[in-house]
Enzyme design. Structure first.
Site, PDB file in Angstrom:
ATOM      1  N   TYR A  97       0.837  -1.205   0.000  1.00 27.29           N
ATOM      2  CA  TYR A  97       0.000   0.000   0.000  1.00 27.29           C
ATOM      3  C   TYR A  97       0.868   1.250   0.000  1.00 27.29           C
ATOM      4  O   TYR A  97       2.045   1.217   0.370  1.00 27.29           O
ATOM      5  CB  TYR A  97      -0.956   0.011   1.201  1.00 27.29           C
ATOM      6  CG  TYR A  97      -0.301   0.258   2.544  1.00 27.29           C
ATOM      7  CD1 TYR A  97      -0.184   1.546   3.066  1.00 27.29           C
ATOM      8  CD2 TYR A  97       0.201  -0.802   3.304  1.00 27.29           C
ATOM      9  CE1 TYR A  97       0.407   1.769   4.304  1.00 27.29           C
ATOM     10  CE2 TYR A  97       0.789  -0.584   4.536  1.00 27.29           C
ATOM     11  CZ  TYR A  97       0.893   0.706   5.033  1.00 27.29           C
ATOM     12  OH  TYR A  97       1.484   0.929   6.251  1.00 27.29           O
ATOM     13  N   CYS A  98       0.256   2.368  -0.415  1.00 30.22           N
ATOM     14  CA  CYS A  98       0.903   3.679  -0.333  1.00 30.22           C
ATOM     15  C   CYS A  98      -0.067   4.646   0.343  1.00 30.22           C
ATOM     16  O   CYS A  98      -0.838   4.236   1.222  1.00 30.22           O
ATOM     17  CB  CYS A  98       1.372   4.169  -1.701  1.00 30.22           C
ATOM     18  SG  CYS A  98       0.090   4.333  -2.966  1.00 30.22           S
ATOM     19  N   TRP A  99      -0.056   5.912  -0.034  1.00 31.75           N
ATOM     20  CA  TRP A  99      -0.889   6.901   0.663  1.00 31.75           C
ATOM     21  C   TRP A  99      -2.354   6.782   0.272  1.00 31.75           C
ATOM     22  O   TRP A  99      -3.218   6.530   1.091  1.00 31.75           O
ATOM     23  CB  TRP A  99      -0.360   8.310   0.390  1.00 31.75           C
ATOM     24  CG  TRP A  99      -1.337   9.407   0.706  1.00 31.75           C
ATOM     25  CD1 TRP A  99      -1.893  10.285  -0.164  1.00 31.75           C
ATOM     26  CD2 TRP A  99      -1.891   9.741   1.986  1.00 31.75           C
ATOM     27  NE1 TRP A  99      -2.756  11.143   0.477  1.00 31.75           N
ATOM     28  CE2 TRP A  99      -2.771  10.831   1.810  1.00 31.75           C
ATOM     29  CE3 TRP A  99      -1.738   9.221   3.268  1.00 31.75           C
ATOM     30  CZ2 TRP A  99      -3.489  11.415   2.852  1.00 31.75           C
ATOM     31  CZ3 TRP A  99      -2.452   9.801   4.315  1.00 31.75           C
ATOM     32  CH2 TRP A  99      -3.305  10.879   4.103  1.00 31.75           C
ATOM     33  N   TYR A 126      -3.189   3.930   2.603  1.00 31.08           N
ATOM     34  CA  TYR A 126      -3.193   4.254   4.033  1.00 31.08           C
ATOM     35  C   TYR A 126      -4.418   5.079   4.408  1.00 31.08           C
ATOM     36  O   TYR A 126      -4.979   4.906   5.495  1.00 31.08           O
ATOM     37  CB  TYR A 126      -1.920   5.020   4.409  1.00 31.08           C
ATOM     38  CG  TYR A 126      -1.982   5.604   5.797  1.00 31.08           C
ATOM     39  CD1 TYR A 126      -1.721   4.814   6.914  1.00 31.08           C
ATOM     40  CD2 TYR A 126      -2.356   6.936   6.006  1.00 31.08           C
ATOM     41  CE1 TYR A 126      -1.813   5.336   8.201  1.00 31.08           C
ATOM     42  CE2 TYR A 126      -2.449   7.464   7.284  1.00 31.08           C
ATOM     43  CZ  TYR A 126      -2.176   6.661   8.378  1.00 31.08           C
ATOM     44  OH  TYR A 126      -2.284   7.176   9.646  1.00 31.08           O
TER      45      TYR A 126
END
Length: 359
Positions: A97-99, A126
């Site tokens: 995952y990222c932002w 996130y």
């Protein structure tokens, strides 16, 4: 299933423990502020690289920024694979995952999937995880009908009792441990910073979601803030309406316990005096100067007793009955001393009392 599988957090949560790795590809500073519990940080752009790409985007063009970003991301993903991922078997299952947008996590997930690993990408990143945590922190505490609040003045051993309860298998929320702070002007821990508000809430959510609502939950009588961190409203409301246990310990034993727990201040009178100065508005310059003189002279037991009698105990008496509605009916729990045996016996007695429904 086609990989990378892009799934919402609601689908991922029930099988979160099934992933062999949770990979947060955001920058180190983003990861440090908060992350999914158990995640490791394999940034596809570090903090400086994010600034470079962002500056190029604003000052030149999106196209030039994307070219630079792609080159940096490709280089970093290659390094992560070579340095840490080559040893994993084909059935290794990572979650990435990222932002929010998915560009950074999508790049990592695509390459891992092309290698042949069954990779899952968190849709919404996130930000979606954080939305879920916020929602659950507003609802999870309501499920627990058997919260028991450990009350008692400063130094009565509440935190130690929580630790022993935890060791004996009880369900415990230690807010001071999660917040890395003991909850007073002297509560900062040596060489340990408090986590961010988001990280504190993630750790709290991680505990609550694994608890059995049918079993008691033990927690200490904290104020709305532990250091600079806020206790979520739903948990605070549940605590303040819960049954209470009044932990009692005589003053001499409390002094000894506090000198053990605050040994860093005993060894550093100068640092202690800096913190004591913060109480000047409450007690005046003359009283603070007297306490600082005691600290400088090494008369710590005398200082601790005066702080208890003249500061902490009056503050406690003013706040406890006002903030915890069932304190007047609290079950007394008397500790004879601060030995390990005393806390072990007290923890067993408390579990028996709560388990028998006597509160």
């Amino acid at each position: 299933m086609k990989y990378p599988a892009v799934l919402p957090f609601s689908d991922i949560l029930p099988r979160l423990s099934e992933f062999d790795a949770i990979i947060d590809v955001r920058s180190p500073s983003e990861f440090a502020e908060d992350h999914v519990p158990g995640a490791i940080n394999l940034p596809v752009l570090d903090d400086d690289e994010r600034v470079r790409v962002g500056t190029l985007y604003k000052q030149t063009s999106a196209f030039e920024a994307k070219k630079l970003g792609a080159a940096l991301i490709a280089k970093n993903i290659a390094r992560h694979i070579e340095d840490g991922l080559l040893g994993h078997p084909q059935q290794w299952k990572p979650l990435v995952y990222c932002w929010r947008g998915g560009n950074r996590s999508g790049a990592m997930a695509h390459i891992l999937a092309r290698i042949g690993w069954p990779v899952t990408q968190l849709d919404g990143g996130y930000k979606e995880y954080r939305r879920h945590v916020n929602a659950e922190l507003a609802t999870l505490p309501v499920q627990f009908d058997f919260i028991n609040v450990l009350c008692g003045p400063t130094g009565s051993g509440k935190s130690r009792l929580l630790q022993v309860l935890d060791q004996q298998g009880a369900q415990v929320i230690d807010l001071e441990q999660l917040a890395a702070h003991r909850g007073s002007v002297l509560g900062g821990l040596p060489e340990e910073e408090q986590p961010s508000q988001k990280a504190f809430e993630s750790a709290l959510w991680q505990q609550l979601r694994h608890f059995d609502p049918a079993l008691p939950v033990f927690i200490e009588s904290e104020s709305k803030k532990v250091g600079r961190l806020r206790v979520p409203d739903a948990l605070m409301e549940k605590m303040r309406a819960a049954a209470c246990t009044d932990v009692q310990l005589d003053t001499a034993q409390r002094v000894q316990l506090l000198m053990q727990d605050y040994a860093h201040y005993v060894a550093d009178p100068t640092g202690l005096n800096v913190q004591l100065a913060l109480l000047t508005q409450l007690h005046g310059k003359e009283k603070i100067a007297h306490w600082q003189q005691l600290a400088t002279a090494g008369r710590m037991a005398e200082l601790v007793e005066e702080l208890l009698v003249q500061h902490y105990d009056p503050v406690y008496r003013q706040s406890i009955a006002r903030n915890f509605s069932r304190y007047a009916q609290a079950t007394p729990l008397v500790l004879p001393d601060i030995s390990e045996h005393a806390f072990e016996q007290a923890a067993r007695a408390l579990c028996a009392i709560v388990g028998d429904g006597k509160q």
